[in-house]
Design an enzyme around this catalytic site. Structure first.
Site, PDB file in Angstrom:
ATOM      1  N   ASN A   9       0.864  -1.180   0.000  1.00 14.55           N
ATOM      2  CA  ASN A   9       0.000   0.000   0.000  1.00 14.55           C
ATOM      3  C   ASN A   9       0.901   1.230   0.000  1.00 14.55           C
ATOM      4  OD1 ASN A   9      -1.783   2.065   0.518  1.00 14.55           O
ATOM      5  ND2 ASN A   9      -2.349   1.372   2.579  1.00 14.55           N
ATOM      6  N   TRP A  10       0.986   1.876  -1.133  1.00 14.37           N
ATOM      7  CA  TRP A  10       1.887   3.040  -1.242  1.00 14.37           C
ATOM      8  C   TRP A  10       1.310   4.282  -0.570  1.00 14.37           C
ATOM      9  CZ3 TRP A  10       4.532   3.328  -6.774  1.00 14.37           C
ATOM     10  CH2 TRP A  10       5.383   2.215  -6.921  1.00 14.37           C
ATOM     11  N   LYS A  11       0.026   4.227  -0.192  1.00 12.23           N
ATOM     12  CA  LYS A  11      -0.639   5.392   0.412  1.00 12.23           C
ATOM     13  C   LYS A  11      -0.451   6.602  -0.512  1.00 12.23           C
ATOM     14  CE  LYS A  11      -0.067   3.153   4.837  1.00 12.23           C
ATOM     15  NZ  LYS A  11       0.045   3.247   6.285  1.00 12.23           N
ATOM     16  N   HIS A  89      -9.386   1.173   5.183  1.00 12.88           N
ATOM     17  CA  HIS A  89      -8.103   1.341   5.876  1.00 12.88           C
ATOM     18  C   HIS A  89      -8.314   2.306   7.048  1.00 12.88           C
ATOM     19  CE1 HIS A  89      -3.977   2.472   6.728  1.00 12.88           C
ATOM     20  NE2 HIS A  89      -3.605   1.394   6.051  1.00 12.88           N
ATOM     21  N   GLU A  91      -6.661   4.687   8.084  1.00 12.87           N
ATOM     22  CA  GLU A  91      -6.417   6.098   7.755  1.00 12.87           C
ATOM     23  C   GLU A  91      -7.645   6.709   7.083  1.00 12.87           C
ATOM     24  OE1 GLU A  91      -2.727   5.436   5.688  1.00 12.87           O
ATOM     25  OE2 GLU A  91      -1.776   4.939   7.597  1.00 12.87           O
ATOM     26  N   GLU A 159      -4.934  -4.763  10.704  1.00 15.76           N
ATOM     27  CA  GLU A 159      -3.897  -3.749  10.894  1.00 15.76           C
ATOM     28  C   GLU A 159      -4.157  -2.998  12.199  1.00 15.76           C
ATOM     29  OE1 GLU A 159      -2.062  -2.670   6.782  1.00 15.76           O
ATOM     30  OE2 GLU A 159      -3.691  -1.295   7.221  1.00 15.76           O
ATOM     31  N   GLY A 165       3.066   2.285  10.772  1.00 12.29           N
ATOM     32  CA  GLY A 165       4.059   3.352  10.629  1.00 12.29           C
ATOM     33  C   GLY A 165       4.802   3.696  11.899  1.00 12.29           C
ATOM     34  N   SER A 204       3.906  -2.124  10.218  1.00 13.77           N
ATOM     35  CA  SER A 204       5.357  -2.192  10.449  1.00 13.77           C
ATOM     36  C   SER A 204       5.979  -3.519  10.031  1.00 13.77           C
ATOM     37  CB  SER A 204       5.692  -1.863  11.915  1.00 13.77           C
ATOM     38  OG  SER A 204       5.313  -0.526  12.212  1.00 13.77           O
ATOM     39  N   GLY A 226       5.087   1.405   4.407  1.00 12.65           N
ATOM     40  CA  GLY A 226       6.386   2.028   4.144  1.00 12.65           C
ATOM     41  C   GLY A 226       7.377   1.120   3.436  1.00 12.65           C
TER      42      GLY A 226
HETATM   43  P1  13P Z   1       3.333   0.398   7.552  1.00 12.27           P
HETATM   44  O1  13P Z   1       3.811  -0.879   6.929  1.00 12.27           O
HETATM   45  O2  13P Z   1       4.046   1.614   7.026  1.00 12.27           O
HETATM   46  O3  13P Z   1       3.314   0.318   9.044  1.00 12.27           O
HETATM   47  O4  13P Z   1       1.810   0.609   7.093  1.00 12.27           O
HETATM   48  C1  13P Z   1       0.929  -0.456   7.223  1.00 12.27           C
HETATM   49  C2  13P Z   1      -0.307  -0.106   6.492  1.00 12.27           C
HETATM   50  O5  13P Z   1      -1.061   0.756   6.896  1.00 12.27           O
HETATM   51  C3  13P Z   1      -0.584  -0.814   5.231  1.00 12.27           C
HETATM   52  O6  13P Z   1      -1.868  -0.585   4.786  1.00 12.27           O
END
Ligand code: 13P
Length: 245
Positions: A9-11, A89, A91, A159, A165, A204, A226
């Site tokens: 997931n590149w966000k 998600h 976020e 998650e 993150g 993470s 990430g």
């Molecule tokens: P990280 O791997 O950066 O912690 O993010 C996880 C995430 O939210 C994937 O959707």
């Protein structure tokens, strides 16, 4: 029985130059399914770029089209070459107030467009510390996953919000507790079909902890943030998943 899935997931990261990372990652050599979910602006350019690397969106609107400025529909994602979409998600739940009902409606829209929905659930730190984790996850699963979910159309990603993150990862026992509970809950609702549904862990995940996480019961892959941005970081995670197959 369940094909492992490594999803990136590149966000809100990446311009066209970042597509070079997909090229560097290259065609998957192992048994795992590999998926990259870049920003919507890059989906068409990423899709079909590397044999065996599937491309997905990070959200879609519940409607197929209409007066929804700035939104993208599931059929538009499919038209751009996406085969999957991440929905609910944390976020998006936090930044855009997405409720379980909204995620459920989006999941139905994704299915209607022929996309695989990756439905995300996860507790906050406050909820974990209050001992509410399994109740929160159970309610999110019940509310966000529509009736009629199948192994072919639906993937679940656990998650924990506090692990995203932050570099903090739950213990293996904590991951197993949630994944086993999710499997049980899906079994109660969807019967034998649930046996084939993939359950991803996210939060993470890195090359250095991937093998340990992939050894946990009912972990069928990862949703990586990430560490999915660079082929040098994502490649080892895919390899660890291949080794766990
Ligand atoms: P990280 O791997 O950066 O912690 O993010 C996880 C995430 O939210 C994937 O959707």
């Amino acid at each position: 029985m369940r094909r492992k899935l490594a999803a990136g997931n590149w966000k809100m990261n990446g311009t066209r130059a970042a597509l070079a990372e997909v090229d560097t990652l290259g065609a998957p050599k192992g048994p795992s399914e590999v998926l990259i979910c870049p920003p919507a602006t890059l989906i068409a350019a990423a899709a079909g770029r590397v044999d065996g690397i599937a491309v997905g969106g990070q959200d879609c609107h519940a409607a197929e089209k209409g007066a929804h400025t700035g939104d993208v529909s599931a059929s538009m994602l499919a038209d751009a070459g996406a085969t999957h979409v991440i929905l609910g998600h944390s976020e998006r739940r936090a930044d855009h107030g997405e409720t379980d009902a909204a995620v459920r409606a989006k999941t139905e829209a994704a299915w209607a467009a022929g996309l695989v929905a990756i439905v995300c659930v996860g507790e906050t730190l406050a909820q974990r510390e209050a001992g509410e984790t399994l109740d929160v996850i159970g309610a999110q699963l019940d509310g966000s996953v529509p009736d009629g979910a199948t192994a072919a159309t639906t993937v679940i990603a656990y998650e924990p919000v506090w692990a995203i993150g932050t570099g903090k990862v739950p213990t293996n026992d904590q991951i197993a507790e949630v994944h086993d509970a999710m499997r049980e809950r899906l079994k109660n609702r969807f019967g034998a079909e649930s046996d084939g549904m993939r359950l991803l862990y996210g939060g993470s995940v890195k090359g250095s902890n991937a093998a340990e996480i992939f050894a946990v019961s009912n972990v069928d892959g990862a949703l990586v943030g990430g560490a999915s941005l660079k082929a040098a970081d994502f490649g080892p995670i895919v390899e660890a998943l291949d080794a766990a197959s």
